[in-house]
Design a protein around this motif. Structure first.
Motif, PDB file in Angstrom:
ATOM      1  N   MET A 114      45.391  -2.631  58.665  1.00 41.75           N
ATOM      2  CA  MET A 114      44.602  -2.970  57.480  1.00 41.75           C
ATOM      3  C   MET A 114      43.223  -3.500  57.863  1.00 41.75           C
ATOM      4  O   MET A 114      42.209  -3.107  57.279  1.00 41.75           O
ATOM      5  N   PHE A 115      43.184  -4.364  58.878  1.00 41.96           N
ATOM      6  CA  PHE A 115      41.906  -4.959  59.261  1.00 41.96           C
ATOM      7  C   PHE A 115      40.976  -3.952  59.943  1.00 41.96           C
ATOM      8  O   PHE A 115      39.759  -4.083  59.848  1.00 41.96           O
ATOM      9  N   CYS A 116      41.547  -2.942  60.626  1.00 48.00           N
ATOM     10  CA  CYS A 116      40.663  -2.002  61.326  1.00 48.00           C
ATOM     11  C   CYS A 116      39.915  -1.100  60.351  1.00 48.00           C
ATOM     12  O   CYS A 116      38.961  -0.428  60.733  1.00 48.00           O
ATOM     13  N   SER A 117      40.339  -1.088  59.074  1.00 46.06           N
ATOM     14  CA  SER A 117      39.585  -0.312  58.089  1.00 46.06           C
ATOM     15  C   SER A 117      38.228  -0.953  57.790  1.00 46.06           C
ATOM     16  O   SER A 117      37.286  -0.273  57.364  1.00 46.06           O
ATOM     17  N   LEU A 118      38.109  -2.267  58.036  1.00 44.88           N
ATOM     18  CA  LEU A 118      36.854  -2.958  57.736  1.00 44.88           C
ATOM     19  C   LEU A 118      35.686  -2.479  58.601  1.00 44.88           C
ATOM     20  O   LEU A 118      34.620  -2.150  58.064  1.00 44.88           O
ATOM     21  N   PRO A 119      35.819  -2.435  59.945  1.00 42.32           N
ATOM     22  CA  PRO A 119      34.681  -1.920  60.726  1.00 42.32           C
ATOM     23  C   PRO A 119      34.366  -0.456  60.441  1.00 42.32           C
ATOM     24  O   PRO A 119      33.212  -0.035  60.585  1.00 42.32           O
ATOM     25  N   TYR A 120      35.381   0.331  60.039  1.00 39.41           N
ATOM     26  CA  TYR A 120      35.076   1.698  59.603  1.00 39.41           C
ATOM     27  C   TYR A 120      34.089   1.677  58.436  1.00 39.41           C
ATOM     28  O   TYR A 120      33.031   2.316  58.466  1.00 39.41           O
ATOM     29  N   VAL A 121      34.439   0.910  57.394  1.00 36.71           N
ATOM     30  CA  VAL A 121      33.619   0.889  56.184  1.00 36.71           C
ATOM     31  C   VAL A 121      32.263   0.239  56.454  1.00 36.71           C
ATOM     32  O   VAL A 121      31.212   0.750  56.032  1.00 36.71           O
ATOM     33  N   MET A 135      20.029   0.566  63.641  1.00 32.44           N
ATOM     34  CA  MET A 135      21.065   0.461  62.612  1.00 32.44           C
ATOM     35  C   MET A 135      22.049   1.631  62.713  1.00 32.44           C
ATOM     36  O   MET A 135      23.254   1.469  62.497  1.00 32.44           O
ATOM     37  N   LEU A 136      21.542   2.799  63.074  1.00 30.16           N
ATOM     38  CA  LEU A 136      22.422   3.947  63.306  1.00 30.16           C
ATOM     39  C   LEU A 136      23.356   3.673  64.481  1.00 30.16           C
ATOM     40  O   LEU A 136      24.557   3.951  64.416  1.00 30.16           O
ATOM     41  N   TYR A 137      22.797   3.108  65.563  1.00 28.54           N
ATOM     42  CA  TYR A 137      23.622   2.784  66.737  1.00 28.54           C
ATOM     43  C   TYR A 137      24.708   1.768  66.389  1.00 28.54           C
ATOM     44  O   TYR A 137      25.873   1.919  66.781  1.00 28.54           O
ATOM     45  N   ILE A 138      24.326   0.701  65.658  1.00 33.12           N
ATOM     46  CA  ILE A 138      25.293  -0.343  65.311  1.00 33.12           C
ATOM     47  C   ILE A 138      26.413   0.242  64.451  1.00 33.12           C
ATOM     48  O   ILE A 138      27.600  -0.069  64.634  1.00 33.12           O
ATOM     49  N   GLY A 139      26.029   1.095  63.512  1.00 33.89           N
ATOM     50  CA  GLY A 139      27.033   1.751  62.679  1.00 33.89           C
ATOM     51  C   GLY A 139      28.002   2.574  63.502  1.00 33.89           C
ATOM     52  O   GLY A 139      29.216   2.545  63.273  1.00 33.89           O
ATOM     53  N   ARG A 140      27.490   3.300  64.489  1.00 35.34           N
ATOM     54  CA  ARG A 140      28.347   4.120  65.341  1.00 35.34           C
ATOM     55  C   ARG A 140      29.249   3.259  66.227  1.00 35.34           C
ATOM     56  O   ARG A 140      30.416   3.599  66.445  1.00 35.34           O
ATOM     57  N   VAL A 141      28.722   2.134  66.726  1.00 33.38           N
ATOM     58  CA  VAL A 141      29.548   1.242  67.553  1.00 33.38           C
ATOM     59  C   VAL A 141      30.682   0.651  66.725  1.00 33.38           C
ATOM     60  O   VAL A 141      31.839   0.586  67.177  1.00 33.38           O
ATOM     61  N   LEU A 142      30.387   0.228  65.492  1.00 30.68           N
ATOM     62  CA  LEU A 142      31.425  -0.354  64.627  1.00 30.68           C
ATOM     63  C   LEU A 142      32.506   0.671  64.293  1.00 30.68           C
ATOM     64  O   LEU A 142      33.701   0.362  64.353  1.00 30.68           O
ATOM     65  N   THR A 143      32.100   1.885  63.964  1.00 31.18           N
ATOM     66  CA  THR A 143      33.106   2.914  63.674  1.00 31.18           C
ATOM     67  C   THR A 143      33.870   3.289  64.942  1.00 31.18           C
ATOM     68  O   THR A 143      35.063   3.612  64.873  1.00 31.18           O
ATOM     69  N   LEU A 145      34.532   1.108  67.376  1.00 34.42           N
ATOM     70  CA  LEU A 145      35.452  -0.020  67.564  1.00 34.42           C
ATOM     71  C   LEU A 145      36.719   0.191  66.734  1.00 34.42           C
ATOM     72  O   LEU A 145      37.841   0.032  67.227  1.00 34.42           O
ATOM     73  N   ALA A 146      36.531   0.562  65.475  1.00 33.36           N
ATOM     74  CA  ALA A 146      37.677   0.817  64.601  1.00 33.36           C
ATOM     75  C   ALA A 146      38.510   1.985  65.113  1.00 33.36           C
ATOM     76  O   ALA A 146      39.744   1.963  65.037  1.00 33.36           O
ATOM     77  N   SER A 147      37.852   3.005  65.660  1.00 40.16           N
ATOM     78  CA  SER A 147      38.566   4.169  66.196  1.00 40.16           C
ATOM     79  C   SER A 147      39.445   3.779  67.380  1.00 40.16           C
ATOM     80  O   SER A 147      40.570   4.277  67.523  1.00 40.16           O
ATOM     81  N   SER A 202      33.641   7.261  54.526  1.00 43.53           N
ATOM     82  CA  SER A 202      34.178   5.909  54.315  1.00 43.53           C
ATOM     83  C   SER A 202      35.352   5.892  53.341  1.00 43.53           C
ATOM     84  O   SER A 202      35.995   4.847  53.161  1.00 43.53           O
ATOM     85  N   ILE A 203      35.673   7.053  52.728  1.00 38.88           N
ATOM     86  CA  ILE A 203      36.785   7.100  51.762  1.00 38.88           C
ATOM     87  C   ILE A 203      38.148   6.946  52.445  1.00 38.88           C
ATOM     88  O   ILE A 203      38.975   6.131  52.002  1.00 38.88           O
ATOM     89  N   PRO A 204      38.469   7.716  53.530  1.00 40.16           N
ATOM     90  CA  PRO A 204      39.794   7.557  54.158  1.00 40.16           C
ATOM     91  C   PRO A 204      40.115   6.136  54.618  1.00 40.16           C
ATOM     92  O   PRO A 204      41.225   5.651  54.361  1.00 40.16           O
ATOM     93  N   PRO A 205      39.165   5.396  55.282  1.00 36.25           N
ATOM     94  CA  PRO A 205      39.533   4.023  55.675  1.00 36.25           C
ATOM     95  C   PRO A 205      39.741   3.092  54.486  1.00 36.25           C
ATOM     96  O   PRO A 205      40.542   2.152  54.565  1.00 36.25           O
ATOM     97  N   THR A 206      39.043   3.340  53.380  1.00 31.48           N
ATOM     98  CA  THR A 206      39.261   2.535  52.184  1.00 31.48           C
ATOM     99  C   THR A 206      40.673   2.767  51.648  1.00 31.48           C
ATOM    100  O   THR A 206      41.395   1.823  51.287  1.00 31.48           O
ATOM    101  N   LEU A 207      41.086   4.035  51.604  1.00 28.76           N
ATOM    102  CA  LEU A 207      42.442   4.367  51.171  1.00 28.76           C
ATOM    103  C   LEU A 207      43.479   3.788  52.128  1.00 28.76           C
ATOM    104  O   LEU A 207      44.564   3.371  51.705  1.00 28.76           O
ATOM    105  N   LEU A 208      43.153   3.746  53.429  1.00 29.70           N
ATOM    106  CA  LEU A 208      44.065   3.180  54.424  1.00 29.70           C
ATOM    107  C   LEU A 208      44.416   1.738  54.084  1.00 29.70           C
ATOM    108  O   LEU A 208      45.591   1.358  54.077  1.00 29.70           O
ATOM    109  N   MET A 209      43.394   0.927  53.795  1.00 33.23           N
ATOM    110  CA  MET A 209      43.648  -0.482  53.496  1.00 33.23           C
ATOM    111  C   MET A 209      44.495  -0.626  52.231  1.00 33.23           C
ATOM    112  O   MET A 209      45.452  -1.430  52.196  1.00 33.23           O
ATOM    113  N   VAL A 210      44.193   0.166  51.204  1.00 41.90           N
ATOM    114  CA  VAL A 210      44.928   0.065  49.940  1.00 41.90           C
ATOM    115  C   VAL A 210      46.385   0.488  50.135  1.00 41.90           C
ATOM    116  O   VAL A 210      47.324  -0.211  49.720  1.00 41.90           O
TER     117      VAL A 210
END
Length: 498
Positions: A114-121, A135-143, A145-147, A202-210
Motif C-alpha cells: 500500500m505504501f509503495c503506491s505513494l512514490p509511484y503517484v 524535476m523529471l529526474y526526481i520523478g523518475r527516481v521516485l517511480t 524507488l517504488a518499482s 498514475s492510475i494503476p498505483p492509485t488502484l493498488l492502494m484502494v
C-alpha cells in the motif's frame, strides 16, 4: 491431526518402514476443498503493483523522443540527459530493493504494498508538473524507488498466499503484468503526449492502494507476529469456507517455530540460507546478462532496417510478443516446471544472440549503401542488407519469446520460493539490489562494450552468458514445482519438510 506424529511417520517411511502416501493423500484431500476465487482476487489486487512498474519501465520509450524535441528549453533533453532519464530508474529501484527488504519485515507485506503506491503517484506527479530537467529526474527516481519495492514485495506476497498447486501460475503473473504495463504505455504513447501519459501511468498505483485495503495480510507474516486467529481468518478468506485451514495453519506454524524468528550471523553457515542466496543472486545476474536490455535498445533500429517505418508501432509489436509468451509461461508453469522452462529459455536466447552476432558481423562486411551510391547502384546492392534485416527480426522474435518463457518471470518466482521465512526479506533485498545494479551497469556500459568488443562480439558475449545460465540451471537450480514453501526450505537444509 497431530502434525508432529505425522511428520515422524513420514521420516520413518523415508527410511523404508512405511509408505508415505498417507500424508500425500491428506494434503490432496485438503487442497480438494480449497476454493481459489478470493486468492485470485488478492493476486489481481497485488499485481497492480507490477503493472505500475511496467508503466515506469516503458514510459521513457515514448516520452524521450518528445522531450528531446520539446520547444521549452528548460525541459528539452540532450543525448546525455535522455540517457539518464531512461536509466536513473534502475538506481532508484536498487535503493527500493533495500528499502523493501526492511519494510516487509517491519510493516508486513500488505502495508508495504500500500505504501509503495505513494512514490509511484508522487513521482508521476513530479513529471506532470515538471518545470525543469531535475524535476523529471526526481520523478523518475521516485517511480524507480517504488518499482524496486514492488519487485520485492509482490512476489513474496503472492508466494506466501498461494498454495503449491497454483503458486507457479500466480507468481508468473508478476512478470505478465510488468510486460502488460510496458505494452500499455507503448500503446498510450501512440495517442498521448508525455504529460497525459504520466497521468494515465498514475492510475494503476492509485488502484493498488484502494484494492489492497480489502485484501488480507499473508498468513505466514501474521503467524510470525503471533497472530494465530488473524492468520486463520486470512487463510479462510484465501482458501474458502470449506477448507480446514487449521491444518495448514499448524503446518506453517510448526515450520516457523523450528527456524526461530530472527536472523543471526550464525545463519550464514546454514546451507538452508547460503545455498538459496547463491542461487537467487546468480539468477538475477544471469537474467540481466542475457542481453535483454541490448535487444530492446536495438529493437527500433532493427525494425527500421526491415522497412517498418512506424517504430512506435514496432515497439507495441515487441510488447505484444512479450505479453503473449509470458502468459503462456504462466499457464504451463505448474505443469512443465521451473527448471525445464529455464533450460528451454536459455537455449532459445543463446541461439538468437548468436544469430544477432552473425547479423552484426555480416553488417560490418556488407554495410548499407549510402544515398549517393544508391543513385548509381542497382537494386541488387540493397539485397544483402535487406536479407540481414530479416535475420535480425527473426533473432529478436526468438529471443523475446525465449526470455518471456523462462528467464523473464522465473527468477522473480524462484526468489519468492526458496528463502527461509526468517531471512526472506533480507535475502530478497540482496537479490533485488543485485538485479537492478546489474541492469544499471549493463545499460550504462553497453555503448562502451560495443566499441571495445564490436557489436558482434558484444552479442556473442551475451550468447556465452546464455549458455552458462543453461549449465547453471542444470547443475544448481532445484525444481520447486508442487512443493510447499516449507518443503522447499527443508530441501535446502537436507531434512524432510512438514
Amino acid at each position: 491431526m497431530d502434525i508432529q506424529n505425522e511428520r515422524r511417520r513420514l521420516l520413518d517411511a523415508e527410511d523404508g518402514d512405511e509408505d508415505p502416501t498417507g500424508l500425500i493423500s491428506e494434503q490432496e484431500a485438503y487442497l480438494s476443498k480449497v476454493k481459489n476465487r478470493n486468492l485470485y482476487l488478492a493476486t489481481f489486487a497485488s499485481v497492480l503493483g507490477p503493472m505500475s512498474f511496467g508503466f515506469v519501465l516503458g514510459y521513457s520509450s515514448p516520452a524521450i523522443p518528445e522531450l528531446t524535441s520539446i520547444a521549452d528549453p528548460r525541459l528539452r533533453l540532450d543525448d546525455n540527459q535522455a540517457s539518464w532519464f531512461g536509466s536513473i530508474v534502475t538506481l532508484g529501484a536498487a535503493a527500493g530493493g533495500l528499502l523493501g527488504g526492511w519494510m516487509v519485515e517491519k510493516m508486513g507485506r500488505k502495508l508495504s504494498l500500500m505504501f509503495c503506491s505513494l512514490p509511484y503517484v508522487f513521482g508521476f506527479t513530479m513529471i506532470i508538473a515538471a518545470q525543469n530537467v531535475w524535476m523529471l529526474y526526481i520523478g523518475r527516481v521516485l517511480t524507480g524507488l517504488a518499482s524496486g519495492v514492488t519487485s520485492l514485495v509482490v512476489p513474496l506476497y503472492i508466494s506466501e498466499m498461494a498454495h503449491e498447486r497454483v503458486r507457479g501460475t500466480l507468481g508468473s503473473c508478476v512478470q505478465l503484468m510488468v510486460v502488460m504495463g510496458i505494452m500499455g504505455v507503448y500503446l498510450g504513447g501512440l495517442y498521448l503526449d508525455w504529460r497525459w501519459l504520466a497521468i494515465c501511468s498514475s492510475i494503476p498505483p492509485t488502484l493498488l492502494m484502494v484494492c489492497m485495503c480489502f485484501m488480507p495480510e499473508t498468513p505466514r507474516f501474521l503467524l510470525s507476529q503471533g497472530k494465530r486467529r488473524e492468520a486463520e481468518e486470512a487463510l479462510r478468506f484465501l482458501r474458502g469456507p470449506d477448507a480446514p485451514v487449521e491444518w495448514e495453519c499448524a503446518r506453517i506454524e510448526e515450520a516457523c517455530s523450528e527456524q526461530g524468528s530472527t536472523f543471526q550471523m550464525s545463519d550464514l553457515k546454514d546451507p538452508g540460507f547460503y545455498k538459496p542466496l547463491m542461487i537467487g543472486v546468480m539468477m538475477m545476474i544471469f537474467q540481466q546478462m542475457t542481453g535483454i536490455n541490448a535487444i530492446m535498445f536495438y529493437a527500433e533500429n532493427i525494425f527500421e532496417q526491415a522497412h517498418f517505418k512506424e517504430s512506435d508501432l514496432a515497439s507495441v509489436i515487441v510488447g505484444l510478443i512479450q505479453v503473449v509468451f509470458t502468459g503462456v509461461a504462466a499457464l504451463i508453469m505448474d505443469k512443465a516446471g521451473r527448471k525445464v522452462l529455464l533450460i528451454i529459455s536459455g537455449v532459445a536466447m543463446a541461439i538468437s544472440t548468436t544469430a544477432f552476432g552473425v547479423y552484426f558481423y555480416l553488417m560490418s562486411k556488407f554495410p548499407p549503401p549510402s544515398s549517393l551510391s544508391l543513385l548509381v547502384l542497382d537494386k541488387a546492392a540493397e539485397e544483402p542488407h535487406a536479407d540481414l534485416a530479416w535475420l535480425a527480426l527473426a533473432s529478436m522474435a526468438v529471443f523475446i519469446t525465449g526470455f518471456a518463457l523462462g528467464w523473464g518471470p522465473i527468477p522473480w518466482l524462484v526468489m519468492s520460493e526458496i528463502f527461509p521465512y526468517k531471512v526472506r526479506g533480507i535475502a530478497s533485498a540482496v537479490c533485488v539490489l543485485t538485479n537492478w545494479s546489474m541492469a544499471f551497469i549493463v545499460t550504462k556500459t553497453f555503448k562502451d562494450m560495443m566499441i571495445l568488443l564490436t557489436s558482434a562480439g558484444t552479442f556473442w558475449l551475451f550468447a556465452s552468458m546464455c549458455i552458462l545460465n543453461v549449465v547453471f540451471t542444470i547443475a544448481f537450480i532445484p525444481e520447486t514445482k508442487g512443493k510447499t514453501l516449507e518443503q522447499i526450505e527443508a530441501m535446502f537444509r537436507g531434512t524432510s519438510g512438514p
